[in-house]
Scaffold this active site. Sequence first.
Site, PDB file in Angstrom:
ATOM      1  N   ALA A  86      -3.752   7.801  -5.139  1.00  0.00           N
ATOM      2  CA  ALA A  86      -2.430   7.210  -5.344  1.00  0.00           C
ATOM      3  C   ALA A  86      -2.662   5.756  -5.756  1.00  0.00           C
ATOM      4  CB  ALA A  86      -1.615   7.290  -4.065  1.00  0.00           C
ATOM      5  N   GLY A 140       0.816  -1.210   0.000  1.00  0.00           N
ATOM      6  CA  GLY A 140       0.000   0.000   0.000  1.00  0.00           C
ATOM      7  C   GLY A 140       0.843   1.251   0.000  1.00  0.00           C
ATOM      8  N   ASN A 141       0.202   2.380   0.224  1.00  0.00           N
ATOM      9  CA  ASN A 141       0.927   3.651   0.299  1.00  0.00           C
ATOM     10  C   ASN A 141       0.262   4.538   1.349  1.00  0.00           C
ATOM     11  OD1 ASN A 141      -1.102   5.548  -1.081  1.00  0.00           O
ATOM     12  ND2 ASN A 141      -0.891   3.913  -2.595  1.00  0.00           N
ATOM     13  N   ARG A 142       0.868   5.670   1.611  1.00  0.00           N
ATOM     14  CA  ARG A 142       0.438   6.512   2.733  1.00  0.00           C
ATOM     15  C   ARG A 142      -0.597   7.565   2.373  1.00  0.00           C
ATOM     16  NH1 ARG A 142       3.699   5.426   6.992  1.00  0.00           N
ATOM     17  NH2 ARG A 142       5.808   4.679   6.530  1.00  0.00           N
ATOM     18  N   SER A 143      -1.145   7.517   1.174  1.00  0.00           N
ATOM     19  CA  SER A 143      -2.111   8.552   0.805  1.00  0.00           C
ATOM     20  C   SER A 143      -3.305   8.561   1.760  1.00  0.00           C
ATOM     21  CB  SER A 143      -2.610   8.318  -0.622  1.00  0.00           C
ATOM     22  OG  SER A 143      -3.623   9.247  -0.913  1.00  0.00           O
TER      23      SER A 143
END
Length: 248
Positions: free
Chosen positions: A104, A33-36
Site C-alpha cells: 500500500a 501511514g496506512n493499516r496494511s
Amino acid sequence: DAREAAGRALAGRHVVVSAGGTREPLDPVRFLGNRSSGRQGTAVARAAAAEGARVTLVAANLDGEVLRDLPPTVSVVGVGTALELEDAVRSTCVDADAVVMAAAVADYRPRSVQGAKIKKHGLAPGEEGKATGPAPIELVENPDVLAGLVSRPPRTDGHRTLVVGFAAETGDADGDVLAHGAAKARRKGADLMAVNAVGQDLGFGDVPNAVVVLDADGAEVARAQGAKDEVARALVSLVAERLAATCA
Ligand code: CTP
Ligand code: CA
C-alpha cells in the site's frame, strides 16, 4: 537447493514483491501511514519461493512477526517511504522476471519534513505572537511505482519484467468493484491486476479474501478466494504460466 528447485514452476526466476504500507514523515516522530499488514505480500513471497524462485521482498514497515520464518531464498529489503520503496523496487527489478506490487503505497506525502518536532500550537521559532491553531499539512503526489514499472521498464537487457498489481476497491456511485478494478487495470497497464473483492457482490460469500485477476485490458483472467496464502498461490501460478508462455 538448485536441484530441488529445478522442477518447480519458478525455478531460475527472480521475483520482486513489495509488501506493507509506506510511512510518510511529518517530523522526526510522526508520519502519515496506512493499516496494511503486509500479510498478502509476504504470502506471495512465500508462494513464489515455494515454486523455486529467488525472491526479493521489499518490505515497507513490516512487523518482525510477519517476516518470521521466511525461507532463505527470500531476501528482505526494508523501506520506509514511497520514494524509498520506488528506489528499492526499481533497483532490485533490473534482473527481475516478475514484480508483484502488493504494498500500500501512499498516494501523497507531506511537502516538507520538519527537522524538529512540530509543536501543538504550530509556532515555528520566530513566529511567536502570530495566530495559533493547527497548521495545515501540505501534500505532494508520490510517484506511481506500478505505472512507472510499465511505462519505464527497469530492465535494460531486452527482457521484460511481468508487472502485477493489487487493487482494493469498494465500489461507489460511479461503479461496482469490478468496474473500478477494470478501469484501474487499464489505466495502470499492469500485465495482471488482482482486484480485491472481499465483501462485494461477486458471489463469493464471506471468505477471508476474494480476488478477481484482470489483464491490462480489464478483462477477467481468473478468480481466487480463500486465505491469503491460497490467493497468493493462485496468483503465483498465473505468474508462472505467463512467464512460461511469454518470457521463456
Ligand atoms: N501503487 C504504486 N504507487 C503508488 C500507488 C499505488 O505502485 N503511488 C500500486 C499499488 O502497490 C497497487 C496498485 O498500484 O499494486 C493499485 O494501488 P491503488 O491505491 O489501488 O491505486 P491508485 O492508482 O493509487 O488509485 P486510488 O485512487 O484508488 O488510490
Ligand atoms: Ca492509492
